[in-house]
Design a protein around this motif. Structure first.
Motif, mmCIF file in Angstrom:
data_model
loop_
_atom_site.group_PDB
_atom_site.id
_atom_site.type_symbol
_atom_site.label_atom_id
_atom_site.label_comp_id
_atom_site.label_asym_id
_atom_site.label_seq_id
_atom_site.Cartn_x
_atom_site.Cartn_y
_atom_site.Cartn_z
ATOM 1 N N ARG A 57 1.520 -12.990 -10.894
ATOM 2 C CA ARG A 57 1.675 -13.905 -9.765
ATOM 3 C C ARG A 57 2.760 -13.347 -8.869
ATOM 4 O O ARG A 57 3.932 -13.390 -9.218
ATOM 5 C CB ARG A 57 2.074 -15.291 -10.242
ATOM 6 N N GLY A 58 2.364 -12.844 -7.750
ATOM 7 C CA GLY A 58 3.349 -12.303 -6.820
ATOM 8 C C GLY A 58 4.087 -11.146 -7.446
ATOM 9 O O GLY A 58 3.498 -10.160 -7.837
ATOM 10 N N ASP A 59 5.384 -11.287 -7.566
ATOM 11 C CA ASP A 59 6.217 -10.191 -8.040
ATOM 12 C C ASP A 59 6.637 -10.352 -9.493
ATOM 13 O O ASP A 59 7.576 -9.702 -9.935
ATOM 14 C CB ASP A 59 7.455 -10.077 -7.154
ATOM 15 N N TYR A 70 7.184 -3.717 -12.812
ATOM 16 C CA TYR A 70 7.320 -4.550 -11.621
ATOM 17 C C TYR A 70 6.408 -4.012 -10.530
ATOM 18 O O TYR A 70 6.365 -2.810 -10.288
ATOM 19 C CB TYR A 70 8.779 -4.530 -11.152
ATOM 20 N N GLN A 73 6.010 -6.224 -3.814
ATOM 21 C CA GLN A 73 5.243 -7.121 -2.942
ATOM 22 C C GLN A 73 5.592 -6.866 -1.478
ATOM 23 O O GLN A 73 6.574 -6.176 -1.166
ATOM 24 C CB GLN A 73 5.544 -8.583 -3.301
ATOM 25 N N GLU A 74 4.814 -7.432 -0.588
ATOM 26 C CA GLU A 74 5.012 -7.294 0.855
ATOM 27 C C GLU A 74 6.425 -7.737 1.236
ATOM 28 O O GLU A 74 6.904 -8.784 0.812
ATOM 29 C CB GLU A 74 3.980 -8.149 1.596
ATOM 30 N N GLU A 76 9.318 -6.430 0.416
ATOM 31 C CA GLU A 76 10.398 -6.111 -0.518
ATOM 32 C C GLU A 76 10.906 -4.690 -0.291
ATOM 33 O O GLU A 76 10.159 -3.802 0.128
ATOM 34 C CB GLU A 76 9.931 -6.253 -1.970
ATOM 35 N N PRO A 105 3.823 -2.256 -0.780
ATOM 36 C CA PRO A 105 3.225 -3.251 -1.680
ATOM 37 C C PRO A 105 2.243 -2.586 -2.634
ATOM 38 O O PRO A 105 1.447 -1.743 -2.248
ATOM 39 C CB PRO A 105 2.498 -4.207 -0.735
#
Length: 121
Positions: A57-59, A70, A73-74, A76, A105
């Motif tokens: 979920r996301g990061d 890890y 994500q967009e 970061e 990403p």
């Protein structure tokens, strides 16, 4: 002559029977192989994690922020990830990152949070 003709007919019947059996066996084997492939593909979603479900979920992985693996994500940067996860040595631990400014990403990086500066989300 009739005996010879009778023998020829028997041979033809035998050949026809063998051909039918071989054809039927080939289809049966093909069916078994297809069923085996289908059944084995049903169990492939179990990736060795047991009953634990791993959801990205996301990061983060569900319930565990900043795991060892890890996914960037967009929006970061390495600095924001370092602050968030408490790992000041991201570049040193990830030799595949040649330019710290070229983070995008989907990039997968290794995180090793330091014990003193570990932050929770």
């Amino acid at each position: 002559m009739a005996s010879k003709l009778h023998s020829k007919n028997k041979t033809h019947e035998l050949f026809t029977s063998v051909s039918f059996i071989a054809g039927t066996a080939s289809w049966f084997i093909a069916l078994v192989i297809v069923l085996f492939i289908l059944l084995s593909s049903l169990g492939e979603d179990d990736c060795g994690y047991g009953d634990e479900e791993v959801v990205v979920r996301g990061d983060q992985f569900s319930g565990r922020p900043c795991d060892e693996i890890y996914v960037v994500q967009e929006g970061e940067t390495l600095n924001s990830i370092s602050d968030k996860c408490g790992d000041p040595f991201i570049v040193e631990e990830n030799p595949h990152i040649h330019d710290p400014d070229d983070v995008f990403p989907g990039l997968v990086i290794k995180i090793t949070p330091s014990k003193t500066s570990k932050k929770a989300n």
